[in-house]
Scaffold this active site. Structure first.
Site, PDB file in Angstrom:
ATOM      1  N   GLU A 281       0.874  -1.171   0.000  1.00  0.00           N
ATOM      2  CA  GLU A 281       0.000   0.000   0.000  1.00  0.00           C
ATOM      3  C   GLU A 281       0.912   1.223   0.000  1.00  0.00           C
ATOM      4  OE1 GLU A 281      -2.784   0.196   3.254  1.00  0.00           O
ATOM      5  OE2 GLU A 281      -3.492   2.161   2.572  1.00  0.00           O
TER       6      GLU A 281
ATOM      7  N   ARG B 123       5.272 -12.869   9.758  1.00  0.00           N
ATOM      8  CA  ARG B 123       5.963 -11.592   9.536  1.00  0.00           C
ATOM      9  C   ARG B 123       7.377 -11.668  10.080  1.00  0.00           C
ATOM     10  NH1 ARG B 123       2.084  -7.502   8.848  1.00  0.00           N
ATOM     11  NH2 ARG B 123       3.527  -5.780   9.091  1.00  0.00           N
TER      12      ARG B 123
ATOM     13  N   LYS C  86       4.384   0.440   9.983  1.00  0.00           N
ATOM     14  CA  LYS C  86       4.409   1.656   9.166  1.00  0.00           C
ATOM     15  C   LYS C  86       3.892   2.855   9.935  1.00  0.00           C
ATOM     16  CE  LYS C  86       3.364   0.040   4.623  1.00  0.00           C
ATOM     17  NZ  LYS C  86       2.292   0.093   3.642  1.00  0.00           N
TER      18      LYS C  86
HETATM   19  P1  ATP Z   1      -0.155  -1.647   6.807  1.00  0.00           P
HETATM   20  O1  ATP Z   1      -0.349  -1.715   8.268  1.00  0.00           O
HETATM   21  O2  ATP Z   1      -0.065  -0.256   6.282  1.00  0.00           O
HETATM   22  O3  ATP Z   1      -1.041  -2.552   5.999  1.00  0.00           O
HETATM   23  P2  ATP Z   1       1.928  -3.414   6.003  1.00  0.00           P
HETATM   24  O4  ATP Z   1       3.264  -3.464   6.673  1.00  0.00           O
HETATM   25  O5  ATP Z   1       1.069  -4.606   5.999  1.00  0.00           O
HETATM   26  O6  ATP Z   1       1.287  -2.178   6.661  1.00  0.00           O
HETATM   27  P3  ATP Z   1       1.683  -3.317   3.118  1.00  0.00           P
HETATM   28  O7  ATP Z   1       2.082  -2.239   2.212  1.00  0.00           O
HETATM   29  O8  ATP Z   1       0.271  -3.713   3.146  1.00  0.00           O
HETATM   30  O9  ATP Z   1       2.158  -2.883   4.564  1.00  0.00           O
HETATM   31  O10 ATP Z   1       2.614  -4.576   2.879  1.00  0.00           O
HETATM   32  C1  ATP Z   1       2.931  -5.094   1.613  1.00  0.00           C
HETATM   33  C2  ATP Z   1       3.281  -6.547   1.755  1.00  0.00           C
HETATM   34  O11 ATP Z   1       4.397  -6.714   2.624  1.00  0.00           O
HETATM   35  C3  ATP Z   1       2.135  -7.327   2.359  1.00  0.00           C
HETATM   36  O12 ATP Z   1       1.962  -8.532   1.610  1.00  0.00           O
HETATM   37  C4  ATP Z   1       2.581  -7.595   3.750  1.00  0.00           C
HETATM   38  O13 ATP Z   1       2.047  -8.790   4.228  1.00  0.00           O
HETATM   39  C5  ATP Z   1       4.103  -7.662   3.623  1.00  0.00           C
HETATM   40  N1  ATP Z   1       4.749  -7.299   4.886  1.00  0.00           N
HETATM   41  C6  ATP Z   1       4.570  -6.178   5.596  1.00  0.00           C
HETATM   42  N2  ATP Z   1       5.287  -6.207   6.734  1.00  0.00           N
HETATM   43  C7  ATP Z   1       5.956  -7.388   6.755  1.00  0.00           C
HETATM   44  C8  ATP Z   1       6.855  -8.026   7.672  1.00  0.00           C
HETATM   45  N3  ATP Z   1       7.222  -7.451   8.806  1.00  0.00           N
HETATM   46  N4  ATP Z   1       7.326  -9.247   7.339  1.00  0.00           N
HETATM   47  C9  ATP Z   1       6.966  -9.831   6.188  1.00  0.00           C
HETATM   48  N5  ATP Z   1       6.128  -9.301   5.290  1.00  0.00           N
HETATM   49  C10 ATP Z   1       5.613  -8.088   5.560  1.00  0.00           C
END
Ligand code: ATP
Ligand code: MG
Length: 577
Positions: free
Chosen positions: A43, A268, A278
């Protein structure tokens, strides 16, 4: 301790095996899918961090290994939080990590028209309705984990009426929150997500791509599965918090009778002393606890890049951490540093800099004389220069009567095992001469202002004809040609292993480390004045450093990437013992 593979036995980047690759093998064997097609769906509401790197390495990595494809898809369904600045940074970061999406750069907003049509189809099937409960009422009606919810009074509104209202929602006839579109599933479902989830909401907001074309926006759950479907994704890989959403993912695609990818969740990435949320990273930037998204203390990709972490180290780290379903595990930060040192040790040229200088005067060295030594960037004992290296192999380093050494390389009353400089002791100056300390000069406050020495002219190059042994070798910089450099020494941004561990009423900001940045003015050998921004080097005996963007001609600014000390190797040893 974390349960990550140890540095030694971890699979290498070339051969990761995990449960997701197992699932893909099976899907290809049974013919469920014939081609692997993944996507990385950020996002654009913030900069990417090292957690995202794990997802990027997985999605692009799997596609590459199976001869498939991986799309970059911006999940831009929330107009108020998203921005093209984030889109640009995400693109740059994925490329820098070493991955390419070719011509497959997509946006959920590209599908707003199609998604609207799908929503209409659901209403026509009697599987969605326009509700006019307020957000608060919807929450109340939803029930709890232990109690079922209850139906909205508008749930059985005639299909024609919902169709008409939904069209008028889109036309902009209503205000934010006045109506929503909801799926008609089951208000008593044990999975709370299935209790008539909201699919569309009204939001009169400007979108960074679609402008003012839309005033209704799809919810994540609706947009995501359909975007996957439209793009022909085979394996939709996401993090564990979406496990409960999988039922809705499948329900929507089955009800709409469209192509159906498989969602699989993995854990994660968490790292100690590090925040990977974020929302909190944005707070650190907007409240100026750091200098920006690319502050080298940030776990963002651009922060780590500026600190000097090479992309191959991040990929190696992600491969070693591996993919699992075990939630709540935390990786030790030193494991990341281990990967950084592994990458830099092989590639970074060595130079000399003194971080906390004290002057040495060599009494028997002729005044006014300067000798220039050719010193190797890649000393023999450290191995060959990296493959393909075409730069210079040596540089000129001056030597004279006045030098700087590191203040803590000298002790006036040295203990027996102190093999550095002390009165009456002899040490080797790296690549130059042996020197023996004859005494010190002190200022009015009793601080050492000068260390007095003599040198042995026979020891030029670092050895003597009589073959006498000296234990210590010090790095040094000639005083009159020294280039001053601003050197930024970084520690963890947080002083708690888990920054989210704070007393009630507090915040993660209470755990900020006040000493996370220390700036010193170092004395460097002259060659440093000419290195370009981004240049990586090892300061002998001190660590790895990177020329920072703030450098100006003749005024270098260097970030410490990592010290030489390998705490991860020590953790390893302890674990083995
Ligand atoms: P938000 O809370 O804004 O949704 P987010 O960290 O999930 O934050 P996204 O932009 O939705 O952010 O994440 C893009 C991709 O990265 C998603 O598929 C998410 O699952 C993955 N991702 C985000 N944080 C992690 C993490 N700490 N470890 C592994 N994958 C992650
Ligand atoms: Mg997310």
């Amino acid at each position: 301790m974390s349960n990550v593979p140890t540095a030694k036995n971890a699979p290498s980047e070339n051969s990761p095996r995990d449960f997701i690759r197992g699932i893909i093998d099976e899907d290809l064997a049974t013919g469920r899918y014939t081609q692997v097609h993944t996507r990385f769906p950020p996002e654009p509401n913030g900069y990417l961090h090292i957690g995202h790197a794990k997802s990027i390495c997985l999605n692009f990595g799997v596609a590459k290994e199976y001869g498939g494809k991986c799309n970059l898809r911006f999940d831009d369904t929330n107009p108020t939080k998203e921005d093209t600045e984030y889109v640009d940074s995400i693109r740059a970061d994925v490329h820098w990590l070493g991955f390419d999406w070719e011509d497959r750069e997509f946006y959920a907003s590209d599908y707003f028209g199609k998604l609207y049509d799908y929503a209409v189809q659901l209403i026509e099937k009697g599987k969605a309705y326009v509700d006019e409960l307020s957000a608060e009422q919807i929450r109340e009606y939803r029930g709890t984990l232990t109690e079922p919810g209850k139906n909205s009074p508008w749930r059985d509104r005639p299909i024609e009426e919902s169709l008409d209202l939904f069209r008028r929602m889109k036309e902009g006839e209503f205000s934010d929150g006045q109506y929503v579109l909801r799926a008609k599933i089951d208000m008593a479902a044990s999975n709370v997500i299935m209790r008539d989830p909201t699919l569309y909401r009204i939001r009169h907001a400007h979108h960074h791509r679609t402008g003012d074309a839309w005033c209704i926006y799809p919810m994540y759950d609706f947009a995501h599965c359909l975007s996957d479907s439209i793009e022909g994704i085979s394996h939709s890989l996401c993090t564990l918090e979406f496990e409960n959403n999988r039922e809705l993912y499948d329900w929507l695609l089955i009800e709409l009778g469209t192509y159906r990818p498989t969602q699989t969740e993995f854990a994660r990435l968490n790292i100690n002393y590090t925040i990977l949320s974020k929302r909190k990273l944005i707070q650190l930037v907007t409240e100026k606890h750091v200098s920006g998204w690319d502050d080298p203390r940030m776990p963002t990709i651009c922060g780590l890049r500026r600190k000097g972490y090479p992309p191959e180290a991040l990929r190696d780290f992600c491969a070693r951490v591996g993919i699992s379903r075990a939630a709540g595990t935390t990786v030790e930060y030193p494991m990341l540093e281990f990967c950084v040192r592994e990458a830099l040790n092989k590639t970074s040229p060595r130079v000399m800099a003194v971080l906390e200088p004290v002057k040495v005067v060599i009494e028997n060295y002729p005044e006014g004389q300067v000798e220039w030594f050719d010193m190797p960037y890649y000393p023999a004992e450290a191995g060959d220069p990296p493959a393909g290296y075409e730069g210079p192999l040596t540089r000129k380093v001056p030597f004279s009567r006045e030098l700087f050494i590191e203040r803590d390389d000298f002790r006036e009353d040295a203990p027996k095992k102190f093999f550095r400089l002390a009165p009456g002791k002899e040490v080797r100056l790296r690549y130059a001469y042996y020197i023996t300390c004859t005494g010190v000069t002190k200022d009015a406050d009793g601080n050492i202002s000068e260390i007095r020495c003599t040198y042995d002219p026979e020891s030029r190059g670092g050895g003597t004809p009589d073959g006498r042994k000296v234990k210590g070798t010090l790095h040094w910089v000639e005083a009159n040609h020294a280039v001053p450099a601003e050197v930024r020494l970084y520690e963890h941004l947080f002083n708690k292993e888990n920054p989210d561990d704070y007393p009630e009423g507090g915040s993660f900001l209470d755990n900020l480390n006040p000493d996370s940045l220390r700036v010193v003015t170092a004395s460097c050998e002259p060659a440093l004045a000419d290195y370009p921004v981004g240049h990586m080097m090892q300061f002998e005996r001190l660590g790895y450093f990177r020329m920072d963007e703030d450098s100006r001609p003749g005024a270098p600014v260097c970030n410490r990437t990592a010290t030489l000390k390998d705490t991860w190797a020590k953790i390893e040893k302890k674990t083995e013992a």
